[in-house]
Enzyme design. Structure first.
Site, PDB file in Angstrom:
ATOM      1  N   ARG A  24      31.584  27.442  30.099  1.00  0.00           N
ATOM      2  CA  ARG A  24      31.686  28.268  28.886  1.00  0.00           C
ATOM      3  C   ARG A  24      31.198  27.518  27.647  1.00  0.00           C
ATOM      4  O   ARG A  24      31.385  27.979  26.530  1.00  0.00           O
ATOM      5  CB  ARG A  24      33.138  28.717  28.685  1.00  0.00           C
ATOM      6  CG  ARG A  24      33.552  29.768  29.676  1.00  0.00           C
ATOM      7  CD  ARG A  24      34.938  30.305  29.406  1.00  0.00           C
ATOM      8  NE  ARG A  24      35.268  31.354  30.361  1.00  0.00           N
ATOM      9  CZ  ARG A  24      36.497  31.706  30.675  1.00  0.00           C
ATOM     10  NH1 ARG A  24      37.532  31.093  30.120  1.00  0.00           N
ATOM     11  NH2 ARG A  24      36.715  32.672  31.531  1.00  0.00           N
ATOM     12  N   GLU A  36      28.712  31.339  38.385  1.00  0.00           N
ATOM     13  CA  GLU A  36      29.087  32.633  38.963  1.00  0.00           C
ATOM     14  C   GLU A  36      28.988  32.616  40.486  1.00  0.00           C
ATOM     15  O   GLU A  36      29.810  33.188  41.170  1.00  0.00           O
ATOM     16  CB  GLU A  36      28.213  33.758  38.387  1.00  0.00           C
ATOM     17  CG  GLU A  36      28.555  34.105  36.950  1.00  0.00           C
ATOM     18  CD  GLU A  36      29.989  34.579  36.781  1.00  0.00           C
ATOM     19  OE1 GLU A  36      30.586  35.091  37.731  1.00  0.00           O
ATOM     20  OE2 GLU A  36      30.525  34.419  35.661  1.00  0.00           O
ATOM     21  N   THR A  42      36.125  31.708  45.331  1.00  0.00           N
ATOM     22  CA  THR A  42      36.630  30.344  45.171  1.00  0.00           C
ATOM     23  C   THR A  42      37.364  30.233  43.842  1.00  0.00           C
ATOM     24  O   THR A  42      36.940  30.805  42.839  1.00  0.00           O
ATOM     25  CB  THR A  42      35.450  29.342  45.197  1.00  0.00           C
ATOM     26  OG1 THR A  42      34.595  29.686  46.279  1.00  0.00           O
ATOM     27  CG2 THR A  42      35.930  27.924  45.388  1.00  0.00           C
ATOM     28  N   LEU A  79      32.964  23.591  49.619  1.00  0.00           N
ATOM     29  CA  LEU A  79      33.147  24.839  48.852  1.00  0.00           C
ATOM     30  C   LEU A  79      33.147  26.077  49.752  1.00  0.00           C
ATOM     31  O   LEU A  79      33.599  27.133  49.344  1.00  0.00           O
ATOM     32  CB  LEU A  79      32.014  24.999  47.829  1.00  0.00           C
ATOM     33  CG  LEU A  79      32.290  24.610  46.376  1.00  0.00           C
ATOM     34  CD1 LEU A  79      31.122  25.019  45.493  1.00  0.00           C
ATOM     35  CD2 LEU A  79      33.554  25.254  45.843  1.00  0.00           C
ATOM     36  N   TYR A 119      27.044  42.209  41.093  1.00  0.00           N
ATOM     37  CA  TYR A 119      28.023  41.471  40.280  1.00  0.00           C
ATOM     38  C   TYR A 119      27.357  40.303  39.535  1.00  0.00           C
ATOM     39  O   TYR A 119      27.490  40.177  38.312  1.00  0.00           O
ATOM     40  CB  TYR A 119      29.182  40.940  41.154  1.00  0.00           C
ATOM     41  CG  TYR A 119      29.965  39.919  40.371  1.00  0.00           C
ATOM     42  CD1 TYR A 119      30.857  40.318  39.404  1.00  0.00           C
ATOM     43  CD2 TYR A 119      29.715  38.548  40.531  1.00  0.00           C
ATOM     44  CE1 TYR A 119      31.510  39.393  38.617  1.00  0.00           C
ATOM     45  CE2 TYR A 119      30.358  37.621  39.745  1.00  0.00           C
ATOM     46  CZ  TYR A 119      31.254  38.048  38.795  1.00  0.00           C
ATOM     47  OH  TYR A 119      31.883  37.131  37.992  1.00  0.00           O
ATOM     48  N   ASP A 137      34.471  42.215  39.858  1.00  0.00           N
ATOM     49  CA  ASP A 137      34.898  41.270  40.901  1.00  0.00           C
ATOM     50  C   ASP A 137      36.355  41.597  41.233  1.00  0.00           C
ATOM     51  O   ASP A 137      36.909  42.576  40.724  1.00  0.00           O
ATOM     52  CB  ASP A 137      34.703  39.811  40.431  1.00  0.00           C
ATOM     53  CG  ASP A 137      35.670  39.436  39.321  1.00  0.00           C
ATOM     54  OD1 ASP A 137      36.323  40.342  38.748  1.00  0.00           O
ATOM     55  OD2 ASP A 137      35.804  38.234  39.026  1.00  0.00           O
ATOM     56  N   CYS A 191      47.106  39.376  34.730  1.00  0.00           N
ATOM     57  CA  CYS A 191      47.270  40.481  35.689  1.00  0.00           C
ATOM     58  C   CYS A 191      47.010  39.945  37.095  1.00  0.00           C
ATOM     59  O   CYS A 191      46.111  40.372  37.799  1.00  0.00           O
ATOM     60  CB  CYS A 191      46.307  41.613  35.324  1.00  0.00           C
ATOM     61  SG  CYS A 191      46.681  43.139  36.190  1.00  0.00           S
ATOM     62  N   CYS A 198      53.232  40.880  32.952  1.00  0.00           N
ATOM     63  CA  CYS A 198      53.068  42.070  32.115  1.00  0.00           C
ATOM     64  C   CYS A 198      53.629  41.873  30.714  1.00  0.00           C
ATOM     65  O   CYS A 198      53.087  42.395  29.743  1.00  0.00           O
ATOM     66  CB  CYS A 198      53.729  43.272  32.775  1.00  0.00           C
ATOM     67  SG  CYS A 198      52.953  43.699  34.340  1.00  0.00           S
ATOM     68  N   CYS A 201      51.041  40.595  28.499  1.00  0.00           N
ATOM     69  CA  CYS A 201      49.742  41.247  28.628  1.00  0.00           C
ATOM     70  C   CYS A 201      49.341  41.966  27.335  1.00  0.00           C
ATOM     71  O   CYS A 201      50.094  42.803  26.829  1.00  0.00           O
ATOM     72  CB  CYS A 201      49.798  42.237  29.791  1.00  0.00           C
ATOM     73  SG  CYS A 201      48.254  43.125  29.977  1.00  0.00           S
ATOM     74  N   CYS A 207      48.434  50.528  29.821  1.00  0.00           N
ATOM     75  CA  CYS A 207      48.448  50.352  31.284  1.00  0.00           C
ATOM     76  C   CYS A 207      49.338  51.388  31.976  1.00  0.00           C
ATOM     77  O   CYS A 207      50.558  51.417  31.795  1.00  0.00           O
ATOM     78  CB  CYS A 207      48.923  48.943  31.641  1.00  0.00           C
ATOM     79  SG  CYS A 207      48.983  48.677  33.423  1.00  0.00           S
ATOM     80  N   THR A 301      38.646  31.193  55.862  1.00  0.00           N
ATOM     81  CA  THR A 301      39.146  32.500  55.418  1.00  0.00           C
ATOM     82  C   THR A 301      39.374  33.440  56.589  1.00  0.00           C
ATOM     83  O   THR A 301      40.383  34.113  56.661  1.00  0.00           O
ATOM     84  CB  THR A 301      38.127  33.155  54.443  1.00  0.00           C
ATOM     85  OG1 THR A 301      37.687  32.145  53.554  1.00  0.00           O
ATOM     86  CG2 THR A 301      38.728  34.321  53.695  1.00  0.00           C
TER      87      THR A 301
END
Ligand code: SF4
Length: 357
Positions: A24, A36, A42, A79, A119, A137, A191, A198, A201, A207, A301
């Site tokens: 960022r 991304e 991950t 990874l 995405y 996502d 979330c 909550c 939030c 919501c 996984t």
């Protein structure tokens, strides 16, 4: 009374609460693309050191394209979902050859690159190029399905299409990239799938699931299949001070990674019998097993592996490879230079602690 504006509320929350993450720091399309891809399936904490190391090793598309696949896979080792690394490498090569090493700023060309779907394209275009493109996502799906109390199963195509539309409708004219990141950040830290916060939030007011007191009922999905259990036997075949390793075919599960030869146990087979059979079928050799090592367990996984490793030497025959792309004889120390699947990495760590030579 001031009207509740979902995007403004979310954006101001994000401005104050966003995590300080290495990707960022700027809007460089290359680093956004790499982050991304790494973040798919991950967790952020796992990705951070990989991302930092990757940007040092391959700071731009040119360097990535010039690297060997072995170097790229080694940087990715651990990874998982190695197709992502192979696709990054192929895409970098394509961009250098055909587009002066520049990442396209439009969806049509981005989607042509290996490994880039809707995405990733949305994330790169909105974050790096400030274009009004949505992202969807797991985090965004969870947030949207709770906010709108969507009762349809989210793994159905029709529901996914509707969620994509919704994510697009919510996008503000200004700062679409920030908005997308804010939505994903909300899903990641507030979330959450278990124990959503909550009370902290920012968009609680809007919501529906919260109003209905049924936050845990969303998103609605089919139960996942439990991971498959697999037992395999592998041979650490010694010739003097060297060990045999082979590379998996490039296309397919864990393609391009290196491994010790062996295979799955068949019904009623002992690990020793399975290893002897596999090495005969796979490499055309008969081996003498002289050491049984500690069993290695690893959960991927979709499956759980129980690996039975054996040290052995060749009794008869010469190695002939049927499906492996390449093979090598290496010293135990040299094993560190190659990328292996996670269960093999555990085995190598164990081997280096208790070497035979
Ligand atoms: Fe998620 Fe709760 Fe916020 Fe609704 S109120 S978006 S369920 S954290």
């Amino acid at each position: 009374m001031k009207a509740f504006c979902f995007s403004n509320t979310l954006l101001s929350w994000y401005e104050k609460h966003k995590r300080d993450l290495p990707w960022r720091k700027n809007r460089d399309p290359y680093s956004i693309w790499i982050s991304e891809i790494m973040l798919q399936q991950t967790q952020v904490q796992t990705v951070i050191p990989y991302f930092q190391r990757w940007m040092k090793m391959f700071p731009d598309i040119q360097t990535l394209a010039n690297a060997s696949l072995d170097e790229v896979l080694k940087a990715w080792e651990g990874l998982g979902y190695y197709g992502r690394a192979r696709n990054l490498h192929r895409a970098a090569d394509f961009l250098v050859r055909n587009r002066n090493g520049l990442i396209p700023d439009n969806e049509k060309d981005l989607l042509k690159l290996p490994g880039i779907g809707k995405y990733t394209s949305g994330a790169v275009l909105s974050i790096a190029f400030n274009q009004k493109k949505p992202v969807l996502d797991g985090n965004v799906i969870r947030v949207l399905s709770r906010i709108h109390a969507i009762r349809k199963k989210i793994n159905k195509k029709g529901t996914k299409d509707a969620l994509w539309k919704l994510a697009g409708v919510l996008l503000p004219e200004e700062n679409p990239g920030e908005f997308n990141q804010a939505l994903m950040e909300l899903g990641a830290i507030i979330c959450r799938s278990s124990q959503p916060l909550c009370m902290r939030c920012p968009v609680r007011k809007g919501c529906k699931a919260y109003r209905l007191k049924s936050v845990y009922s969303f998103p609605v999905m089919d139960k996942n299949n439990p991971p498959q259990k697999i037992s395999t036997a592998v041979g650490i075949i010694w010739k003097g001070e060297k060990i045999f390793i082979q590379q998996r075919p490039l296309h397919g599960l864990m393609g391009g990674l290196w491994e010790f030869p062996g295979g799955k146990l068949e019904k009623k087979e002992t690990p020793e019998q399975a290893l002897s059979r596999e090495l005969k079928e796979e490499l055309g050799i008969k081996v003498r097993i002289f050491k049984k090592r500690q069993v290695i367990r690893h959960a991927y996984t979709r499956f759980q592996v129980k690996l039975h490793p054996f040290d052995c030497t060749i009794l008869s025959g010469h190695v002939r490879l049927s499906h492996a792309v390449r093979h090598k004889w290496v010293t135990p120390e040299e094993l560190k230079q190659y990328a292996f699947p996670a269960a093999n990495v555990k085995l190598i760590r164990d081997m280096l602690k208790t070497p035979l030579v």
